[in-house]
Write a protein that holds these residues in place. Structure first.
Motif, PDB file in Angstrom:
ATOM      1  N   ARG A 126       0.497  -1.046  -0.011  1.00  0.00           N
ATOM      2  CA  ARG A 126       0.062  -0.084  -0.247  1.00  0.00           C
ATOM      3  C   ARG A 126       1.269   1.232   0.080  1.00  0.00           C
ATOM      4  N   LEU A 141      -4.949  -6.008  -7.557  1.00  0.00           N
ATOM      5  CA  LEU A 141      -6.266  -6.275  -6.408  1.00  0.00           C
ATOM      6  C   LEU A 141      -6.978  -6.572  -7.303  1.00  0.00           C
ATOM      7  N   THR A 145      -9.209  -9.850  -5.506  1.00  0.00           N
ATOM      8  CA  THR A 145     -10.561 -10.113  -5.374  1.00  0.00           C
ATOM      9  C   THR A 145     -10.834 -11.454  -6.428  1.00  0.00           C
ATOM     10  N   GLU A 167     -12.397  -4.942   1.813  1.00  0.00           N
ATOM     11  CA  GLU A 167     -11.343  -5.167   1.175  1.00  0.00           C
ATOM     12  C   GLU A 167     -12.507  -3.497  -0.061  1.00  0.00           C
ATOM     13  N   THR A 171     -10.453  -0.375  -0.698  1.00  0.00           N
ATOM     14  CA  THR A 171     -10.366  -0.104  -1.821  1.00  0.00           C
ATOM     15  C   THR A 171     -10.886   1.864  -2.303  1.00  0.00           C
ATOM     16  N   LEU A 188      -8.592   0.888 -11.503  1.00  0.00           N
ATOM     17  CA  LEU A 188      -9.170   0.908  -9.643  1.00  0.00           C
ATOM     18  C   LEU A 188     -10.844   1.001  -9.419  1.00  0.00           C
ATOM     19  N   LEU A 192     -13.019  -1.938  -7.566  1.00  0.00           N
ATOM     20  CA  LEU A 192     -14.274  -1.455  -6.762  1.00  0.00           C
ATOM     21  C   LEU A 192     -15.623  -1.866  -6.869  1.00  0.00           C
ATOM     22  N   GLN A 195     -15.555  -5.980  -6.374  1.00  0.00           N
ATOM     23  CA  GLN A 195     -15.550  -5.839  -4.857  1.00  0.00           C
ATOM     24  C   GLN A 195     -16.659  -5.509  -4.314  1.00  0.00           C
TER      25      GLN A 195
END
Length: 426
Positions: A126, A141, A145, A167, A171, A188, A192, A195
């Motif tokens: 991170r 990521l 996932t 999670e 994010t 990203l 997201l 997720q």
């Protein structure tokens, strides 16, 4: 019965052999009789005596002619050969070892699943506060996932929701607090959206319907902002599923919109998934012709698959899954003659380790047997579903079984029904 070992008891290695397991799953006892005589040295006359079947009938079945269909005979054969109930769609027999308590079983699954996932779970570095996100982070990521999604294969939403939600929240916080290029930002947002869908599914599975809806809506927005049309379509498909069976026409409209949103250029697996969910929406709404057309569109999409990689969130859709959805749809439409064969065939290939899903699918099979007037067979299948769902942190198997059990209550004088109703109460 528990202290008596019948002379026809089959050796464990024979029971576990794939061809014998397959025969037992489909109640092909003729094959079992043939194997018992040729490989275990058990005569047909001994089989007849222990199973309560005439010797000539045993020989006829062993030659592949005829089938055992009554509940009483299935039970008698299972006891004579010492076949565990789960292998022939029965509850555990009295001579079997007591079933494991649900809580230890669930804890075992959680522990072993977590341990296996820990191996190979992508490690994330991170960025520090205010740091810039590297272009490789979205893919890391996404891999993480996908790996965590495997928890859903063995655990219910009651066990996975907090993990998936954590999670998603992590994010989302990263997107708000860090800097990145426009392309990385879209990546990203796409992750997201994935997720949020996974967390929403776990919420739905655990009975948290309001939270599920909020997560699906957040997923749709993130996927739209990321210009990820397939994920945006899938978010709508989840919302349509959530809408049913309350507002059926709204569910159909949202499911149709999900297919249009993903578009004709989406991967074959994605289109198959969305079309089979559209078929389900039509089935719940009672639209038989539209259901069949959607199932055909899903099959056409699967036929286009050429081995190219599919998004992980759609990769589980295959021929067996489509068969099961077809059986579910025909059950909803009260077409048991179409539903039962396809569900029987597909579930014979479906491993018991996917306990929640198999219990759910068996509930539709039990429903169709009831619609066809096969009460005892419906009771047998319902008992199998109850046994599989024990200890799984999902509200859905029992919710699906409740109307089946209520209808079975009209026939509680039958021993098979009384047994499964007693199992449900306990």
């Amino acid at each position: 019965m528990t202290g008596h070992e019948p002379p026809t008891a089959l050796p464990r290695e024979l029971l576990e052999r794939p061809d014998v397991r397959s025969a037992l799953a489909t109640h092909d006892f003729g094959t079992v009789f043939h194997v018992a005589r040729t490989e275990a040295g058990i005569s047909y006359s001994m089989i007849a005596a222990e199973c309560g079947i005439k010797p000539e009938r045993v020989g006829t079945l062993a030659k592949g002619h005829g089938k055992v269909t009554t509940f009483e005979k299935v039970v008698r054969i299972a006891d004579a050969f010492r076949i565990p109930g789960r292998m022939v769609g029965l509850a555990s027999r009295p001579w079997e070892a007591p079933p494991e308590d649900a809580a230890p079983r669930r804890e075992f699954l959680k522990t072993t699943a977590a341990a296996s996932l820990a191996v190979g779970l992508p490690e994330l570095s991170r960025p520090s506060a205010g740091g810039r996100v590297g272009s490789d982070l979205p893919e890391k990521l996404r891999q993480r996932t996908a790996r965590l999604r495997r928890l859903d294969d063995v655990l219910g939403g009651g066990d996975t929701f907090r993990t998936y939600l954590g999670e998603y929240q992590s994010t989302r916080a990263l997107l708000r607090a860090r800097s990145y290029t426009e392309e990385t930002g879209r990546g990203l947002l796409s992750v997201l959206a994935e997720q949020a869908q996974q967390a929403g599914w776990a919420a739905f599975d655990g009975g948290r319907h309001a939270e599920a809806r909020g997560l699906y809506e957040a997923s749709h927005k993130a996927a739209t902002d990321a210009r990820d049309a397939p994920l945006a379509g899938n978010a709508l498909a989840f919302l349509a599923y959530q809408e049913l069976p309350g507002d059926r026409q709204a569910g159909v409209q949202i499911a149709a919109r999900s297919c249009a949103t993903a578009g004709p250029d989406a991967a074959p697996g994605v289109r198959a998934l969305l079309y089979e969910r559209l078929a389900w929406a039509h089935a719940v709404a009672g639209n038989a012709d539209e259901t069949e057309r959607a199932l055909e569109a899903a099959q056409d999409a699967l036929n286009e698959a050429d081995g190219a990689p599919q998004p992980d969130w759609a990769a589980w859709v295959d021929e067996t899954e489509l068969q099961i959805m077809s059986g579910r749809c025909w059950t909803e439409l009260r077409r048991p003659l179409r539903a039962v064969p396809v569900l029987e065939t597909a579930l014979a290939r479906y491993d018991d380790s996917h306990a929640r899903d198999k219990a759910l699918y068996l509930s539709w099979l039990a429903d169709s047997y009831l619609a066809a007037g096969e009460v005892e067979q419906a009771a047998t299948v319902a008992g199998r579903a109850l046994a599989l769902s024990s200890g799984v942190a999902s509200v859905r198997p029992r919710e699906r079984l409740e109307p089946v059990l209520r209808r079975l209550g009209e026939h509680q004088a039958l021993p098979a029904v009384a047994e499964v109703l007693d199992m449900a109460r306990s």
